[in-house]
Design a protein around this motif. Structure first.
Motif, PDB file in Angstrom:
ATOM      1  N   VAL A   1       0.846  -1.196   0.000  1.00 38.51           N
ATOM      2  CA  VAL A   1       0.000   0.000   0.000  1.00 38.51           C
ATOM      3  C   VAL A   1       0.880   1.245   0.000  1.00 38.51           C
ATOM      4  CG1 VAL A   1      -1.792   1.251   1.247  1.00 38.51           C
ATOM      5  CG2 VAL A   1      -1.772  -1.252   1.270  1.00 38.51           C
ATOM      6  N   GLN A   2       0.586   2.158  -0.928  1.00 43.12           N
ATOM      7  CA  GLN A   2       1.243   3.464  -0.973  1.00 43.12           C
ATOM      8  C   GLN A   2       0.165   4.513  -1.229  1.00 43.12           C
ATOM      9  OE1 GLN A   2       4.233   3.179  -4.013  1.00 43.12           O
ATOM     10  NE2 GLN A   2       5.735   2.310  -2.604  1.00 43.12           N
ATOM     11  N   ASP A   3       0.193   5.563  -0.448  1.00 42.02           N
ATOM     12  CA  ASP A   3      -0.783   6.647  -0.598  1.00 42.02           C
ATOM     13  C   ASP A   3      -2.221   6.122  -0.568  1.00 42.02           C
ATOM     14  OD1 ASP A   3       1.332   8.467  -0.837  1.00 42.02           O
ATOM     15  OD2 ASP A   3       1.447   8.126  -3.004  1.00 42.02           O
ATOM     16  N   ASP A   4      -2.500   5.266   0.391  1.00 45.44           N
ATOM     17  CA  ASP A   4      -3.841   4.724   0.628  1.00 45.44           C
ATOM     18  C   ASP A   4      -4.404   3.901  -0.523  1.00 45.44           C
ATOM     19  OD1 ASP A   4      -3.890   5.825   3.179  1.00 45.44           O
ATOM     20  OD2 ASP A   4      -4.744   7.724   2.438  1.00 45.44           O
ATOM     21  N   SER A   5      -3.551   3.368  -1.394  1.00 44.98           N
ATOM     22  CA  SER A   5      -4.033   2.466  -2.430  1.00 44.98           C
ATOM     23  C   SER A   5      -3.025   1.330  -2.632  1.00 44.98           C
ATOM     24  CB  SER A   5      -4.255   3.210  -3.749  1.00 44.98           C
ATOM     25  OG  SER A   5      -3.038   3.685  -4.256  1.00 44.98           O
ATOM     26  N   VAL A   6      -3.522   0.188  -3.040  1.00 47.86           N
ATOM     27  CA  VAL A   6      -2.670  -0.977  -3.278  1.00 47.86           C
ATOM     28  C   VAL A   6      -1.964  -0.788  -4.610  1.00 47.86           C
ATOM     29  CG1 VAL A   6      -2.649  -3.474  -3.617  1.00 47.86           C
ATOM     30  CG2 VAL A   6      -4.193  -2.471  -1.933  1.00 47.86           C
TER      31      VAL A   6
ATOM     32  N   GLY B   1       8.677  -1.262   4.298  1.00 48.50           N
ATOM     33  CA  GLY B   1       9.328  -1.094   2.999  1.00 48.50           C
ATOM     34  C   GLY B   1      10.185  -2.275   2.588  1.00 48.50           C
ATOM     35  N   GLY B   2       9.996  -3.420   3.231  1.00 46.57           N
ATOM     36  CA  GLY B   2      10.813  -4.593   2.935  1.00 46.57           C
ATOM     37  C   GLY B   2      10.600  -5.186   1.561  1.00 46.57           C
ATOM     38  N   PHE B   3       9.466  -4.893   0.931  1.00 44.52           N
ATOM     39  CA  PHE B   3       9.194  -5.425  -0.398  1.00 44.52           C
ATOM     40  C   PHE B   3       9.350  -4.366  -1.481  1.00 44.52           C
ATOM     41  CE2 PHE B   3       6.518  -8.377   2.211  1.00 44.52           C
ATOM     42  CZ  PHE B   3       7.299  -9.496   1.998  1.00 44.52           C
ATOM     43  N   GLU B   4       9.972  -3.248  -1.145  1.00 45.96           N
ATOM     44  CA  GLU B   4      10.222  -2.184  -2.123  1.00 45.96           C
ATOM     45  C   GLU B   4      11.610  -2.370  -2.732  1.00 45.96           C
ATOM     46  OE1 GLU B   4       7.911   0.075  -2.984  1.00 45.96           O
ATOM     47  OE2 GLU B   4       6.596  -0.918  -1.563  1.00 45.96           O
TER      48      GLU B   4
END
Length: 165
Positions: free
Chosen positions: A74-79, A121-124
């Motif tokens: 999720v980033q900025d309230d969206s998947v 942020g482990g999957f970024e």
């Protein structure tokens, strides 16, 4: 001269590459030099203590968890993407059935660990980097150890993929 220029450039490029390879080759004479900065974590120390000798195939069993884990990013309230992970647990012989009996609890706590990892942020970025995966693997191992006790020997990440949406 125009015919020989490409050949001369190729030979010079090969020579420069070989020279750089020889110059930058790691030193083989001091094997401790590359490991002196690496301090094992508490989880790694526990695994080393539990697995002091190499495990023979008859010393362990593998319990493949039935379904994959799907973790939304999720980033900025969206998947923005989904991470899909398959896990297998390495356990002491005779305890596979106990793993499957406790699978709902394992899945719940594993999902929470993976959600926390995603929120940090482990999957970024380069999420398959060995240091990123080791953090996740250690957290999953600790969680499994809390549920299964000393019957758990390792958590194996069998498949991992991130799908952008």
């Amino acid at each position: 001269m125009k015919k020989f220029l490409p050949i001369i450039l190729i030979v010079l490029g090969l020579a420069a590459g070989a020279g750089a390879g020889i110059y930058l080759q790691p030193k083989k004479s001091d094997p401790e030099a590359s490991t002196e900065d690496c301090q094992p974590s508490a989880t790694e120390a526990e695994r080393a203590k539990d697995n002091a000798r190499p495990l023979a195939p008859q010393d362990v069993e593998y319990a493949k968890l039935n379904n994959q884990f799907v973790i939304p990013i999720v980033q900025d309230d969206s998947v923005t993407s989904l991470v899909v992970i398959s896990l297998t647990l390495e356990v002491t012989p005779g305890t596979r059935e106990g793993v499957f009996a406790r699978e709902p609890k394992l899945r719940d706590t594993f999902l929470q660990v993976m959600f926390d990892h995603a929120n940090m942020g482990g999957f970024e970025g380069k999420f398959t980097n060995s240091s990123n995966l080791e953090v996740l693997r250690n957290a999953l191992f600790e969680t499994a150890r809390n549920i299964l006790g000393s019957n758990i020997k390792d958590v194996l990440i069998m498949d991992i993929v991130r799908q952008e949406i």
